[in-house]
Design a protein around this motif. Sequence first.
Motif, PDB file in Angstrom:
ATOM      1  N   SER A  76      -2.059   1.878 -25.017  1.00  0.00           N
ATOM      2  CA  SER A  76      -0.592   1.077 -24.966  1.00  0.00           C
ATOM      3  C   SER A  76       0.323   1.922 -25.120  1.00  0.00           C
ATOM      4  O   SER A  76       1.667   1.702 -24.711  1.00  0.00           O
ATOM      5  CB  SER A  76      -0.591  -0.172 -25.714  1.00  0.00           C
ATOM      6  OG  SER A  76      -0.738   0.382 -26.898  1.00  0.00           O
ATOM      7  N   ILE A  77       0.318   3.187 -25.694  1.00  0.00           N
ATOM      8  CA  ILE A  77       1.294   4.277 -25.753  1.00  0.00           C
ATOM      9  C   ILE A  77       1.154   5.409 -24.877  1.00  0.00           C
ATOM     10  O   ILE A  77       1.757   5.560 -23.669  1.00  0.00           O
ATOM     11  CB  ILE A  77       1.573   4.710 -27.246  1.00  0.00           C
ATOM     12  CG1 ILE A  77       1.833   3.283 -28.020  1.00  0.00           C
ATOM     13  CG2 ILE A  77       2.694   5.728 -27.315  1.00  0.00           C
ATOM     14  CD1 ILE A  77       2.272   3.735 -29.384  1.00  0.00           C
ATOM     15  N   LEU A  78       0.328   6.537 -25.089  1.00  0.00           N
ATOM     16  CA  LEU A  78       0.225   7.719 -24.519  1.00  0.00           C
ATOM     17  C   LEU A  78      -1.353   8.124 -24.116  1.00  0.00           C
ATOM     18  O   LEU A  78      -1.565   9.022 -23.492  1.00  0.00           O
ATOM     19  CB  LEU A  78       0.680   8.852 -25.188  1.00  0.00           C
ATOM     20  CG  LEU A  78       2.205   9.085 -25.312  1.00  0.00           C
ATOM     21  CD1 LEU A  78       2.513  10.312 -26.128  1.00  0.00           C
ATOM     22  CD2 LEU A  78       2.970   9.043 -24.026  1.00  0.00           C
ATOM     23  N   GLY A  79      -2.366   7.320 -24.731  1.00  0.00           N
ATOM     24  CA  GLY A  79      -3.654   7.411 -24.565  1.00  0.00           C
ATOM     25  C   GLY A  79      -3.948   9.074 -24.781  1.00  0.00           C
ATOM     26  O   GLY A  79      -3.582   9.570 -26.009  1.00  0.00           O
ATOM     27  N   LYS A  80      -4.734   9.847 -23.966  1.00  0.00           N
ATOM     28  CA  LYS A  80      -5.120  11.264 -24.346  1.00  0.00           C
ATOM     29  C   LYS A  80      -3.925  12.039 -24.591  1.00  0.00           C
ATOM     30  O   LYS A  80      -4.014  13.245 -25.382  1.00  0.00           O
ATOM     31  CB  LYS A  80      -5.840  11.815 -23.284  1.00  0.00           C
ATOM     32  CG  LYS A  80      -7.371  11.110 -23.149  1.00  0.00           C
ATOM     33  CD  LYS A  80      -8.346  11.772 -22.190  1.00  0.00           C
ATOM     34  CE  LYS A  80      -8.486  13.283 -22.935  1.00  0.00           C
ATOM     35  NZ  LYS A  80      -9.798  14.047 -22.420  1.00  0.00           N
ATOM     36  N   ALA A  91       8.399   9.854 -24.277  1.00  0.00           N
ATOM     37  CA  ALA A  91       8.517   9.993 -22.844  1.00  0.00           C
ATOM     38  C   ALA A  91       8.451  11.331 -22.404  1.00  0.00           C
ATOM     39  O   ALA A  91       7.999  11.467 -21.162  1.00  0.00           O
ATOM     40  CB  ALA A  91       9.761   9.164 -22.529  1.00  0.00           C
ATOM     41  N   HIS A  92       9.271  12.272 -22.942  1.00  0.00           N
ATOM     42  CA  HIS A  92       8.818  13.613 -22.382  1.00  0.00           C
ATOM     43  C   HIS A  92       7.337  14.380 -22.178  1.00  0.00           C
ATOM     44  O   HIS A  92       7.196  14.919 -21.459  1.00  0.00           O
ATOM     45  CB  HIS A  92       9.755  14.659 -23.668  1.00  0.00           C
ATOM     46  CG  HIS A  92      11.132  14.436 -23.324  1.00  0.00           C
ATOM     47  ND1 HIS A  92      12.104  13.586 -24.273  1.00  0.00           N
ATOM     48  CD2 HIS A  92      11.961  15.266 -22.591  1.00  0.00           C
ATOM     49  CE1 HIS A  92      13.199  13.657 -23.813  1.00  0.00           C
ATOM     50  NE2 HIS A  92      13.273  14.781 -22.837  1.00  0.00           N
ATOM     51  N   VAL A 114      11.100   7.291 -28.830  1.00  0.00           N
ATOM     52  CA  VAL A 114      10.028   6.823 -27.807  1.00  0.00           C
ATOM     53  C   VAL A 114      10.486   6.994 -26.407  1.00  0.00           C
ATOM     54  O   VAL A 114       9.704   7.718 -25.629  1.00  0.00           O
ATOM     55  CB  VAL A 114       9.710   5.413 -28.091  1.00  0.00           C
ATOM     56  CG1 VAL A 114       8.690   4.817 -26.847  1.00  0.00           C
ATOM     57  CG2 VAL A 114       9.189   5.202 -29.639  1.00  0.00           C
ATOM     58  N   LEU A 115      11.612   6.740 -26.055  1.00  0.00           N
ATOM     59  CA  LEU A 115      12.363   6.767 -24.840  1.00  0.00           C
ATOM     60  C   LEU A 115      13.518   7.638 -24.656  1.00  0.00           C
ATOM     61  O   LEU A 115      14.237   7.707 -23.711  1.00  0.00           O
ATOM     62  CB  LEU A 115      12.241   5.399 -24.069  1.00  0.00           C
ATOM     63  CG  LEU A 115      11.303   4.448 -23.953  1.00  0.00           C
ATOM     64  CD1 LEU A 115      11.797   3.037 -23.543  1.00  0.00           C
ATOM     65  CD2 LEU A 115      10.312   5.003 -22.942  1.00  0.00           C
ATOM     66  N   SER A 116      13.852   8.106 -25.838  1.00  0.00           N
ATOM     67  CA  SER A 116      15.107   9.067 -26.035  1.00  0.00           C
ATOM     68  C   SER A 116      15.128  10.052 -24.846  1.00  0.00           C
ATOM     69  O   SER A 116      13.978  10.555 -24.679  1.00  0.00           O
ATOM     70  CB  SER A 116      15.235   9.650 -27.238  1.00  0.00           C
ATOM     71  OG  SER A 116      15.005   8.605 -28.339  1.00  0.00           O
TER      72      SER A 116
END
Length: 650
Positions: free
Chosen positions: A469-473, A532-533, A522-524
């Motif tokens: 639900s966030i970044l996985g691997k 997100a980067h 998170v999305l900054s």
Amino acid sequence: MNVLVYDGPGASQTSVSLTLKSLKDLLLPNYTVQTISPQTLATAPWTANCALLVLPGGRDLPYVTALGPSNDKIRSYVRGGGSFLGLCAGAYYACKRVEWEVGTPMEVTGDRPLRFFNDVGRGCTYPGFRYETEEGARPVKIQLHGSDSEKQPFIAAEGLYYNGGGDFVNASTTPNIEILAEYTEGDAKGKVAGVFCKVDKGNAILWGIHPEYSLTEQPALQAIEKAQPSIMQGQVQTMEKARLDLMRDTLVRLGLVLPSLGAPQTIRPLPQFLVSAPSKSASLSTSWNSILDAAGQESILKDLNDTFVFHSPASTQAAYRDALEAASAPECEHRHIIGHTDGSSPSSILTPSFNITKYFEALEAPRSSHSEEPEIGEIMLFGEIVTSTQTLLVKNSKFMSLLPSPLVSLAAQQLSGRGRGSNTWLSPPGCLQFSLLLRTQLRSFPASKLVFVQYLFGLAVVEACRTESILGKLGEQVRLKWPNDIYVLLRDGGMKKIGGILVNTSFTGGTIEIVVGCGLNVLSQDPLTSLAHIASQAGAEVDLTMELAAASILSTFEGMWKEFVEGRGSFEPFMDKYLERWLHSDQVVTLTTVEPHIPVRIVGITSDHGFLRTIPEEPGRYSHRGESFIDLQPDGNSFDIMAGLIKVKT
């Protein structure tokens, strides 16, 4: 990232104050702007998260003594890629040599250590200066140089505040220097008023004038009106616009990313909503009734730090009206809480930055079993704009005691977020920021184990980043920095801080109240680094949202917290995983408070008190107790562990 303004011996309090105001007006919310003392400059690890160091106006000579212990660090910071802004006296100090009022009783001459401008700073450019007065102050006109790449014509800015500043001698022939502006009037015509200095990988801009002084306020306005008694307000506004453009250009050239000019800035807290997952509305209703009983007929609760006013959903409009009216009467400002006790959520129009319904749905999804009692994250206090989620709880003990536990207080924007020590936590869009209120009993949870809460929550954040639900691997790039920071490993081999954790504890009778504060990018967007980067750099398509990130972190922590409490605070079940996720295994650092300095190797964390355990690299070295290892306390050291330095407090 921080913008740091020196405040110590030599600095004019007027210049410090106006520098802070000007920079905050131009840079918030992209950067946090705060002062830094000479002691902190010399001893603290400020360089890692500093976007700009500013040396304001004042007196150059006291800087020589006050900044002596930090000159090497300042030089290394700029040469390594940092940015520096020197204003008036701060510009003089950054020159190779100062020659000021030579031949007068006020003469100051001598070499200076920074040498960002490798020649002489000479003044006063205009006569009449007197310490602690406005006698020598005047508005000046400068001619701005367009950069060669932009091929811009020269343009003028006028009305800029001047009081004792200098010019930069031989700037046109000094290597690695670009002239930014020249004085245009009187004997100073043609002298250099500002320079851009290329310092190895870093940059410095030095101004002999005071571009940080607003022309619509004192003392700059007084100087303008004295020089031009008949000046019209419209003319001043035009000059002020040019000054702001000059400041923006200065900051951009120093590598800072400014917010959009039209971005709205709300400066007052908005009402908060006390809500629950639909299945836990009965529990919330019981707690809400207790709050109203304590508040009395007027539904007002006066606490140590804030006064709270409680509302039903039917009076939401009135709550917003009162909150917004406080902008014109801040002494009457209250914290407005709207209780949704029937399992409903406020309209998404009132919570545009965070969809509460989607958050509860995301929180529910990974849970295989359900408790009748509220679980972590199922009762929330949400506000679009608050002062600080941490302060609202920690500084208001009566209000906190009435709230149900566990409770998460989450905000889209904080006006005064708290960090470790005296630090502030930046609150730009895309930063997930919340505080979690927990309660447990002292009889079943030794107080000595509370230090592990910050480790446990940090581990939960890192583990949650690896969930689908966030970044996985891709979440494998997110790591722990001891004792309470979250870092990300970049593809170029570097690393950046993206989050931090702050824990406050208090004791009421036999109950321990724990408030865990967390900030996570998170999305900054630029200039910050965020989750997100990571996805963007990898070219991955990840459906990353604030709601999913919050739900994943809290649900991950839920299971870990239960095991932690049931084990009476033992960190042993989590130790191996923690050491896998941190950045420090076998890292060699240097203890600098002993002579000679001792290189030590980090080997882990002690299971009894959570100290950082190190072993001296040199044979025959022992701790002051004769042990072969040296343990360091999380709150008992001044350290820059990423730079390999640790100081043990004595």
